[in-house]
Each structure stands twice: as C-alpha cells, then as structure tokens.
Design an enzyme around this catalytic site. Sequence first.
Site, PDB file in Angstrom:
ATOM      1  N   CYS A 269       1.987   1.806   0.161  1.00  0.00           N
ATOM      2  CA  CYS A 269       2.058   1.427  -1.364  1.00  0.00           C
ATOM      3  C   CYS A 269       0.992   2.350  -1.882  1.00  0.00           C
ATOM      4  O   CYS A 269       0.963   2.510  -3.026  1.00  0.00           O
ATOM      5  CB  CYS A 269       1.935   0.137  -1.624  1.00  0.00           C
ATOM      6  SG  CYS A 269       0.372  -0.571  -0.790  1.00  0.00           S
TER       7      CYS A 269
ATOM      8  N   GLY B   7      -6.361  -4.475   6.964  1.00  0.00           N
ATOM      9  CA  GLY B   7      -5.778  -4.227   8.299  1.00  0.00           C
ATOM     10  C   GLY B   7      -4.430  -3.748   8.112  1.00  0.00           C
ATOM     11  O   GLY B   7      -4.021  -3.158   9.404  1.00  0.00           O
ATOM     12  N   GLN B   8      -3.956  -3.768   7.291  1.00  0.00           N
ATOM     13  CA  GLN B   8      -2.262  -3.316   7.192  1.00  0.00           C
ATOM     14  C   GLN B   8      -2.157  -1.772   7.554  1.00  0.00           C
ATOM     15  O   GLN B   8      -1.287  -1.280   8.392  1.00  0.00           O
ATOM     16  CB  GLN B   8      -1.719  -3.615   5.943  1.00  0.00           C
ATOM     17  CG  GLN B   8      -1.339  -5.099   5.622  1.00  0.00           C
ATOM     18  CD  GLN B   8      -2.521  -6.011   5.499  1.00  0.00           C
ATOM     19  OE1 GLN B   8      -3.468  -5.352   4.713  1.00  0.00           O
ATOM     20  NE2 GLN B   8      -2.466  -7.053   5.575  1.00  0.00           N
TER      21      GLN B   8
ATOM     22  N   GLN C  23       0.430   0.746   9.779  1.00  0.00           N
ATOM     23  CA  GLN C  23       1.385   1.617   9.186  1.00  0.00           C
ATOM     24  C   GLN C  23       0.972   2.902   9.952  1.00  0.00           C
ATOM     25  O   GLN C  23       2.037   3.816  10.006  1.00  0.00           O
ATOM     26  CB  GLN C  23       1.000   1.695   7.729  1.00  0.00           C
ATOM     27  CG  GLN C  23       1.452   0.572   6.663  1.00  0.00           C
ATOM     28  CD  GLN C  23       0.760   0.088   5.469  1.00  0.00           C
ATOM     29  OE1 GLN C  23      -0.420   0.505   5.296  1.00  0.00           O
ATOM     30  NE2 GLN C  23       1.412  -0.481   4.659  1.00  0.00           N
TER      31      GLN C  23
ATOM     32  N   ALA D 187       9.665 -12.241   0.332  1.00  0.00           N
ATOM     33  CA  ALA D 187       9.330 -13.181   1.387  1.00  0.00           C
ATOM     34  C   ALA D 187       8.780 -12.414   2.683  1.00  0.00           C
ATOM     35  O   ALA D 187       8.762 -12.660   4.022  1.00  0.00           O
ATOM     36  CB  ALA D 187      10.380 -14.167   1.963  1.00  0.00           C
ATOM     37  N   GLY D 188       8.397 -11.123   2.373  1.00  0.00           N
ATOM     38  CA  GLY D 188       7.941 -10.233   3.534  1.00  0.00           C
ATOM     39  C   GLY D 188       6.358 -10.463   4.013  1.00  0.00           C
ATOM     40  O   GLY D 188       5.780 -11.325   3.823  1.00  0.00           O
ATOM     41  N   ARG D 189       5.980  -9.178   4.622  1.00  0.00           N
ATOM     42  CA  ARG D 189       4.625  -9.317   5.087  1.00  0.00           C
ATOM     43  C   ARG D 189       3.392  -9.543   3.934  1.00  0.00           C
ATOM     44  O   ARG D 189       2.591 -10.558   4.122  1.00  0.00           O
ATOM     45  CB  ARG D 189       4.323  -8.229   5.933  1.00  0.00           C
ATOM     46  CG  ARG D 189       4.852  -7.791   6.928  1.00  0.00           C
ATOM     47  CD  ARG D 189       4.453  -6.373   7.563  1.00  0.00           C
ATOM     48  NE  ARG D 189       5.327  -5.635   6.603  1.00  0.00           N
ATOM     49  CZ  ARG D 189       6.255  -4.892   6.903  1.00  0.00           C
ATOM     50  NH1 ARG D 189       7.014  -5.217   8.248  1.00  0.00           N
ATOM     51  NH2 ARG D 189       6.946  -4.087   6.315  1.00  0.00           N
ATOM     52  N   MET D 190       3.520  -8.933   2.841  1.00  0.00           N
ATOM     53  CA  MET D 190       2.554  -9.052   1.857  1.00  0.00           C
ATOM     54  C   MET D 190       2.705 -10.580   1.236  1.00  0.00           C
ATOM     55  O   MET D 190       1.613 -11.130   0.626  1.00  0.00           O
ATOM     56  CB  MET D 190       2.803  -8.324   0.708  1.00  0.00           C
ATOM     57  CG  MET D 190       2.516  -6.665   1.244  1.00  0.00           C
ATOM     58  SD  MET D 190       1.129  -6.564   2.285  1.00  0.00           S
ATOM     59  CE  MET D 190      -0.287  -6.516   1.209  1.00  0.00           C
TER      60      MET D 190
HETATM   61  N1  LIG Z   1       2.501  -3.762   3.869  1.00  0.00           N
HETATM   62  C1  LIG Z   1       1.555  -3.509   3.029  1.00  0.00           C
HETATM   63  O1  LIG Z   1       0.571  -3.336   3.540  1.00  0.00           O
HETATM   64  C2  LIG Z   1       1.456  -3.339   1.581  1.00  0.00           C
HETATM   65  C3  LIG Z   1       0.296  -3.425   0.851  1.00  0.00           C
HETATM   66  C4  LIG Z   1       0.698  -3.438  -0.712  1.00  0.00           C
HETATM   67  C5  LIG Z   1       1.607  -3.353  -1.115  1.00  0.00           C
HETATM   68  N2  LIG Z   1       2.722  -3.361  -0.508  1.00  0.00           N
HETATM   69  C6  LIG Z   1       4.198  -3.242  -1.055  1.00  0.00           C
HETATM   70  O2  LIG Z   1       4.505  -4.566  -1.251  1.00  0.00           O
HETATM   71  C7  LIG Z   1       6.245  -4.605  -1.099  1.00  0.00           C
HETATM   72  C8  LIG Z   1       6.340  -5.322  -0.035  1.00  0.00           C
HETATM   73  O3  LIG Z   1       5.761  -5.058   1.148  1.00  0.00           O
HETATM   74  P1  LIG Z   1       6.135  -5.887   2.524  1.00  0.00           P
HETATM   75  O4  LIG Z   1       5.255  -5.018   3.482  1.00  0.00           O
HETATM   76  O5  LIG Z   1       5.789  -7.271   2.430  1.00  0.00           O
HETATM   77  O6  LIG Z   1       7.715  -5.727   2.790  1.00  0.00           O
HETATM   78  P2  LIG Z   1       8.616  -6.577   3.639  1.00  0.00           P
HETATM   79  O7  LIG Z   1       7.851  -7.115   4.869  1.00  0.00           O
HETATM   80  O8  LIG Z   1       9.586  -5.379   4.348  1.00  0.00           O
HETATM   81  O9  LIG Z   1       9.559  -7.298   2.988  1.00  0.00           O
HETATM   82  C9  LIG Z   1      10.142  -6.746   2.036  1.00  0.00           C
HETATM   83  C10 LIG Z   1      10.600  -7.983   1.089  1.00  0.00           C
HETATM   84  O10 LIG Z   1      11.200  -7.389   0.018  1.00  0.00           O
HETATM   85  C11 LIG Z   1      12.610  -7.871  -0.259  1.00  0.00           C
HETATM   86  N3  LIG Z   1      13.481  -6.800  -0.972  1.00  0.00           N
HETATM   87  C12 LIG Z   1      13.828  -5.646  -0.118  1.00  0.00           C
HETATM   88  N4  LIG Z   1      14.766  -5.152  -1.172  1.00  0.00           N
HETATM   89  C13 LIG Z   1      14.879  -5.855  -2.186  1.00  0.00           C
HETATM   90  C14 LIG Z   1      15.795  -5.472  -3.170  1.00  0.00           C
HETATM   91  N5  LIG Z   1      16.420  -4.528  -3.411  1.00  0.00           N
HETATM   92  N6  LIG Z   1      15.603  -6.616  -4.275  1.00  0.00           N
HETATM   93  C15 LIG Z   1      15.129  -7.721  -4.152  1.00  0.00           C
HETATM   94  N7  LIG Z   1      14.292  -8.116  -3.002  1.00  0.00           N
HETATM   95  C16 LIG Z   1      14.102  -7.029  -2.189  1.00  0.00           C
HETATM   96  C17 LIG Z   1      13.001  -8.433   1.051  1.00  0.00           C
HETATM   97  O11 LIG Z   1      13.925  -9.372   1.111  1.00  0.00           O
HETATM   98  P3  LIG Z   1      14.998  -9.904   1.924  1.00  0.00           P
HETATM   99  O12 LIG Z   1      14.202 -10.733   2.832  1.00  0.00           O
HETATM  100  O13 LIG Z   1      16.047 -10.291   1.326  1.00  0.00           O
HETATM  101  O14 LIG Z   1      15.327  -8.525   2.932  1.00  0.00           O
HETATM  102  C18 LIG Z   1      11.654  -8.772   1.522  1.00  0.00           C
HETATM  103  O15 LIG Z   1      11.202 -10.037   0.957  1.00  0.00           O
HETATM  104  C19 LIG Z   1       6.303  -3.149  -1.125  1.00  0.00           C
HETATM  105  O16 LIG Z   1       6.726  -2.721  -2.466  1.00  0.00           O
HETATM  106  C20 LIG Z   1       5.080  -2.459  -0.599  1.00  0.00           C
HETATM  107  O17 LIG Z   1       5.222  -1.107  -1.063  1.00  0.00           O
HETATM  108  C21 LIG Z   1       2.847  -3.332   0.822  1.00  0.00           C
END
Ligand SMILES: NC(=O)c1ccc[n+]([C@@H]2O[C@H](COP(=O)([O-])OP(=O)(O)OC[C@H]3O[C@@H](n4cnc5c(N)ncnc54)[C@H](OP(=O)(O)O)[C@@H]3O)[C@@H](O)[C@H]2O)c1
Length: 435
Positions: free
Chosen positions: A50, A115-116, A120, A199-202
């Site tokens: 991100c 930590g994320q 990555q 409902a993902g990692r964040m």
């Molecule tokens: N990982 C990091 O360190 C980090 C840090 C800061 C910000 N972020 C940002 O936070 C966001 C989520 O990251 P994450 O790591 O938590 O992702 P993740 O674990 O892959 O979870 C993705 C989430 O997004 C939902 N989703 C995916 N496509 C969608 C759509 N088209 N419409 C509605 N919901 C959708 C998924 O729903 P389903 O369960 O239905 O698939 C799931 O709840 C991303 O934009 C990422 O860039 C991530």
Amino acid sequence: MHIAVVGLSHRTAPVEVREKLSIPEHTMESSLQSLRGHEQVLEASILSTCNRLEIYTLVQHPEQGISAVREFLSGHSGLPTDDLTPHLFTFHHQEAVAHLLRVSAGLDSLVLGEGQILSQVKKMMRLGQEHKSIGPILNRLLTQAVSTGKRVRSETNLGTGAVSISSAAVELAQLKLGQSRGLDQLVSLESEQVAVVGAGRMSRLLLQHLQAKGCSGVVLLNRTRERALTLAADFPSLPVQCRSLEDLDHCLSTCSLVFTSTAADEPIIDAARLQGLNRRSSLRLIDIGVPRNIASDVTGLPGVEAHDVDDLQEVVARNQEARQQVAREAQGLLDEEGRLFLEWWDSLEAVPTINRLRASLEEIRTEELQKALSRMGPDFSARERKVVEALTKGIINKILHTPVTELRSPQTRAERQQALRVVERIFDLTPPVQG
Ligand SMILES: NC(=O)c1ccc[n+]([C@@H]2O[C@H](COP(=O)([O-])OP(=O)(O)OC[C@H]3O[C@@H](n4cnc5c(N)ncnc54)[C@H](OP(=O)(O)O)[C@@H]3O)[C@@H](O)[C@H]2O)c1
C-alpha cells in the site's frame, strides 16, 4: 551486471499516484514477464504494497536498465514519464542493497518497524521464484533481506509494541475524536458506533487495536460474510456484528466511525453514495486501502470527515521519537548484512577465472593420464586405473584449494582483481574474447 531498484513510496508520491502503480497479485506474472522480456533486464522482482511499489532488477547496464524499468512503470500506470519521474527514486548497487535491507527491516515504513513489510518482502521472493523472474543474484539478495528483517526484529526492540498501519489508523480516529472535543490527545472510542469494511489481514489488526483501545462493539462488513464470521470468532470478548456489503448503506447511515480496508480496485464509497443516504450523525471515515476504497470526492461533504493512508502521518509523527533511537541501533546490523552481501557479490567476479583454472588443470590431467595409461598397456586392471584416476584428481584438487579459497575470500575489489591477474598470468589462462 548491476543491481538496481526503481520505485516510489509514501516518501516520494501521494496516495493518488501510488494507487495507479499498484500491481495486484493476479497481474504480477505478466508484469514480471514484461520486465524480463527487455534485453537489459536479467532478473526482476516486484514489491507492491500500500505504501510502495519497488522494482528490483539485475541489469546489464545501469542507465539503460533503469530507463527500461521507468518505461515499464509509465506504460503500466498510464502516466507519462515526465509526470512519473519526479515521484521515482532510483538506487544502484550498494545503495540498492542498503535500501532493500532498510525496507525489509521496517526502517523505511510509514510506521517505523511495522511487521507486515517483512511478509511482503517474503511474498516478493516467492512470486519471483514461482514466476522464474529471479535468478541466483536476486534470490540471494532477497533471502538475505528476509533474514535481515527477522534478525532486526529478534535482536533489537524495533518490532516490540504492536505497530502497523491499522494501529495508526485507530490512533488517528482517537486523535480526531479528541480534536473534535477540543483536546489534542487520543481519547477512548467507547462511545463511537464503529464499522470495519473488509475482513482481511488489516481488518484483523484493526479489530485487535479497536478492542485494545476500549471500543465497545464493531459492525464488520465483508463481501464474503462467512469470512467476516470467521474473523469475528477470533475476538470472543469484542461484540462483532457481521454483515455483508449489501448493508453498507445502512451502516454508513448509522455509524459514526467507519474504517475501510478492502483490496477492491475501485472505491466502494463515494460522494453520490453518501448524498443518497439519510444520515443520522456526523461520519468519520478512515480508509487504509490502496487503491483507495473511498473516493476523494467525499471531501467537503457536510458532516463527513475523510482520511486516507497518507493522513496517518499526523499520528505516526507523534510516536516516532522513541523508535528513531532503536532504528539507529538497527542500522548497524543492516550495515553488517549489506557488507556480507556485497562481499559475496564481489566474490562472483572470481568465478570465470576459477572456472578457467579448473578447466585448464583438468585438461592437463586427462591428457597426462591418457599418456600414462597407454604406456601401461593392457596389463593394468580396471581397479588400478580407477586408483590412478582418483590420485590425479586428488592432486589437482589439492593444488586448486589455496588459490580458489584466496580468490573467493573477502577483500577489496582492487586486491581481488590483482590476485585474478596474477593467477591468470601464472597459469596462462587466456580470458575469453568479449562480445
Ligand atoms: N497488508 C498490509 O500491510 C497493508 C497495509 C496498509 C494498507 N493495506 C491495504 O489494505 C487493504 C486490505 O489489505 P489486506 O492485506 O487486509 O488484504 P487481504 O487480507 O487480502 O483482504 C482483502 C479484503 O478485501 C476484500 N475485497 C477484495 N476485493 C474486493 C472487492 N472488489 N470489493 C469488496 N471487497 C473486496 C476481501 O473480501 P473477501 O473476503 O470477500 O475476498 C477481503 O476482506 C488493501 O488495499 C491494502 O493495500 C495493506
């Protein structure tokens, strides 16, 4: 050959530029193939998070290789090179190595030590291996980056204390709520009607921090409701109502604080959506999605306060003082790891000479062995031939041991080159014709 990184991060580009360059996992293979398709690019790997998009490459010539990566980024984002270039950083050779180690350790992160980023970096290595876009050099570099990231977290206090974008987002909510009450401090979220979209990692981390900061309950919305239920089950002492995204309008009408953290490619909340609602209270939106989940046109709507991931800077700055000291301690460790990688890289320079030396001695060995065996005639048994063969190989290996060890050992580039020339002269090793 040169290692180079071209990229952009929260330090060099705002979220509206970063989101145009994000490379989701399902397009990673084609992006890596496109990079590898360029004659300048020998190895490539992509770190897409991100807060950053960074392309690590092994290139033939630094300038031409770097310009190939810039062209790729311009084509991928649809931004003309002139618009993109001011946001890009470029590092080469040891600076590129040092940068990756800092990134992996969390020292270049918005939330210092989060930590994320380490997972990555691991993912970048896995995808590079799966799609065969990395070879021995980047494989070694990425392996070292992962082990350095782990080392920094286990040998310093950088990783202690739950730090993440999600924890900063919860703190921003607390700070803004405090400011709305005329206080410049974090206040409890107990009285807020809170929703989390995704409902993902964040989102998991958001729930952890909301619970820790005294939140009394959360509405959790997700495209797939079952995933929300699974996540909620991990928080037995936090009341969580799980809903599907169809209930988003209802939730935006009734909640006062909404966090969004989905991986959707397009915004899921925009001005038109909010204007169509009969909202009960003022609404504070905090979006940590990149690409953003909330369109920028919501800014300025009456009763709506919206923040994106770049606004976390405000709260992060308040916490960084103490962590900066730990970061300085971690830097010593990174310098050591960077030096080890560069020593290994430099030692590769000796490989062609070592190979020619081995080949030359092997040629002498087989030639002399054949002469000796033919003189021995048919009386020489197969077993005796094997013993003589092993003897000659043993002698060659013993002769090679010291020069090979010496050529590979850590030393300055000038010293190694001098040693290489001496070995080449003594053993009459003609370098291969270039080009
Ligand atoms: N990982 C990091 O360190 C980090 C840090 C800061 C910000 N972020 C940002 O936070 C966001 C989520 O990251 P994450 O790591 O938590 O992702 P993740 O674990 O892959 O979870 C993705 C989430 O997004 C939902 N989703 C995916 N496509 C969608 C759509 N088209 N419409 C509605 N919901 C959708 C998924 O729903 P389903 O369960 O239905 O698939 C799931 O709840 C991303 O934009 C990422 O860039 C991530």
